[in-house]
Design a protein around this motif. Structure first.
Motif, PDB file in Angstrom:
ATOM      1  N   HIS A  43       0.816  -1.220   0.000  1.00 57.13           N
ATOM      2  CA  HIS A  43       0.000   0.000   0.000  1.00 57.13           C
ATOM      3  C   HIS A  43       0.848   1.268   0.000  1.00 57.13           C
ATOM      4  O   HIS A  43       0.325   2.371  -0.175  1.00 57.13           O
ATOM      5  CB  HIS A  43      -0.942   0.006   1.214  1.00 57.13           C
ATOM      6  N   ASP A  44       2.191   1.113   0.171  1.00 54.77           N
ATOM      7  CA  ASP A  44       3.038   2.301   0.217  1.00 54.77           C
ATOM      8  C   ASP A  44       4.475   1.934  -0.160  1.00 54.77           C
ATOM      9  O   ASP A  44       4.984   0.898   0.255  1.00 54.77           O
ATOM     10  CB  ASP A  44       3.014   2.914   1.626  1.00 54.77           C
ATOM     11  N   ASP A  62      11.691   6.042  -8.643  1.00 56.94           N
ATOM     12  CA  ASP A  62      10.335   5.662  -9.048  1.00 56.94           C
ATOM     13  C   ASP A  62      10.275   5.295 -10.527  1.00 56.94           C
ATOM     14  O   ASP A  62       9.638   4.309 -10.915  1.00 56.94           O
ATOM     15  CB  ASP A  62       9.360   6.809  -8.765  1.00 56.94           C
ATOM     16  N   GLN A  63      10.963   6.095 -11.352  1.00 59.23           N
ATOM     17  CA  GLN A  63      10.928   5.861 -12.795  1.00 59.23           C
ATOM     18  C   GLN A  63      11.596   4.537 -13.162  1.00 59.23           C
ATOM     19  O   GLN A  63      11.074   3.777 -13.985  1.00 59.23           O
ATOM     20  CB  GLN A  63      11.609   7.017 -13.527  1.00 59.23           C
ATOM     21  N   GLU A  71       4.028  -1.043 -11.821  1.00 57.74           N
ATOM     22  CA  GLU A  71       3.528  -0.407 -10.607  1.00 57.74           C
ATOM     23  C   GLU A  71       3.698  -1.345  -9.410  1.00 57.74           C
ATOM     24  O   GLU A  71       3.346  -2.528  -9.467  1.00 57.74           O
ATOM     25  CB  GLU A  71       2.057  -0.039 -10.764  1.00 57.74           C
ATOM     26  N   ILE A  72       4.251  -0.812  -8.319  1.00 54.31           N
ATOM     27  CA  ILE A  72       4.494  -1.610  -7.116  1.00 54.31           C
ATOM     28  C   ILE A  72       3.284  -1.588  -6.182  1.00 54.31           C
ATOM     29  O   ILE A  72       2.845  -2.639  -5.687  1.00 54.31           O
ATOM     30  CB  ILE A  72       5.737  -1.093  -6.365  1.00 54.31           C
ATOM     31  N   SER A  79       4.601 -11.148  -4.855  1.00 62.27           N
ATOM     32  CA  SER A  79       4.841 -11.043  -6.293  1.00 62.27           C
ATOM     33  C   SER A  79       5.948 -10.058  -6.636  1.00 62.27           C
ATOM     34  O   SER A  79       6.337  -9.945  -7.804  1.00 62.27           O
ATOM     35  CB  SER A  79       3.549 -10.611  -7.006  1.00 62.27           C
ATOM     36  N   LEU A  80       6.473  -9.361  -5.642  1.00 61.66           N
ATOM     37  CA  LEU A  80       7.485  -8.340  -5.911  1.00 61.66           C
ATOM     38  C   LEU A  80       8.867  -8.969  -6.049  1.00 61.66           C
ATOM     39  O   LEU A  80       9.322  -9.678  -5.144  1.00 61.66           O
ATOM     40  CB  LEU A  80       7.484  -7.300  -4.785  1.00 61.66           C
ATOM     41  N   PRO A  81       9.596  -8.702  -7.141  1.00 62.51           N
ATOM     42  CA  PRO A  81      10.944  -9.258  -7.337  1.00 62.51           C
ATOM     43  C   PRO A  81      11.991  -8.418  -6.598  1.00 62.51           C
ATOM     44  O   PRO A  81      12.725  -7.631  -7.203  1.00 62.51           O
ATOM     45  CB  PRO A  81      11.124  -9.177  -8.858  1.00 62.51           C
TER      46      PRO A  81
END
Length: 271
Positions: A43-44, A62-63, A71-72, A79-81
């Motif tokens: 969420h953040d 961010d870019q 989008e994270i 699921s985040l690498p």
């Protein structure tokens, strides 16, 4: 039967039982946390770049993450690498290290460690780059210009791309001088610039006084700077700032003072 029960070490049995129950509870808790984290959404996204000034900006981070991984926020933590994101961030020349952490509240924290510039180099072709504390060449930043020594003059070594290693003894010497000056508050305040003359000698441009300081190479810097200290402490107070146009520290056991503008040596003082 009862007699054999008396010989059982009940205290040890009780401790073993408690240990088994605790271990089972730990595995159950870990399984619960694993299941929860698999379903928990980010969420953040928090990016921490320590220091008042920064080679990289939050929007750069961010870019890169958006371009490489999408989008994270909104995705599940599972699921985040994470390791891939860290590796991609380390590919930015200004970043020495990057760590990505997640917590059970759905917050992803990215902590950046920036490279620390020691010297800015401008070679004969006008190429402009930094040397960091690990002897690595890196480019200039659009966000921040650190207050470090600048070296210019007859420097031939070029800058490649991204992170580039040192190739010549001259740049190694310039790095050594910059590191030496940085460690001493007095010399850090007095030495403004390094210059390589057409003989390949390293010179220093002082902040106070209009005189030439010739180091030669970067060997025996502690001895050479001690000679410079003696020059300032014992010679200048006696003869004044205008008597000598420079001082050559490259000769063994001598402080060689330069009197004429054509650099003819007029006075040498043995240590």
């Amino acid at each position: 039967m009862f007699k054999s029960l008396k010989h059982i070490r009940w205290k040890r049995v009780l401790m073993l039982f408690i240990w088994i129950v605790s271990l089972g509870g730990l595995f159950a808790l870990m399984s619960f946390i694993s299941v929860k984290s698999n379903d928990l959404a980010c969420h953040d996204l928090v990016v921490i770049i320590p220091g008042e000034q920064s080679f990289v900006a939050r929007e750069d981070i961010d870019q890169l993450i958006l371009e490489k991984h999408g989008e994270i926020v909104g995705r599940t933590l599972a699921s985040l690498p994470i390791h891939e994101i860290e590796a991609d961030l380390r590919s930015i020349p200004f970043i020495e290290n990057a760590l990505v952490n997640m917590d059970m509240d759905g917050k992803v924290e990215v902590r950046i460690k920036q490279r620390e510039a020691v010297l800015r180099v401008i070679n004969r072709k006008g190429e402009d780059f930094y040397l960091d504390k690990n002897r690595v060449k890196m480019p200039l930043s659009n966000h921040y210009a650190p207050n470090v020594l600048v070296a210019n003059g007859f420097i031939n070594e070029a800058y490649g791309d991204g992170l580039d290693s040192l190739q010549t003894d001259l740049l190694e010497g310039l790095y050594a001088v910059a590191e030496f000056v940085k460690r001493d508050s007095i010399w850090d305040a007095q030495v403004e610039q390094l210059y390589v003359n057409n003989r390949g000698e390293i010179e220093m441009v002082p902040r106070v006084g209009d005189h030439q300081i010739i180091l030669g190479d970067a060997d025996s810097l502690d001895v050479k700077f001690e000679k410079l200290r003696l020059f300032y402490k014992h010679i200048i107070p006696k003869v004044g700032w205008k008597t000598y146009k420079g001082v050559n520290l490259s000769f063994s056991n001598q402080i060689v003072c330069i009197k004429e503008e054509d650099n003819n040596i007029n006075n040498s003082i043995n240590q």
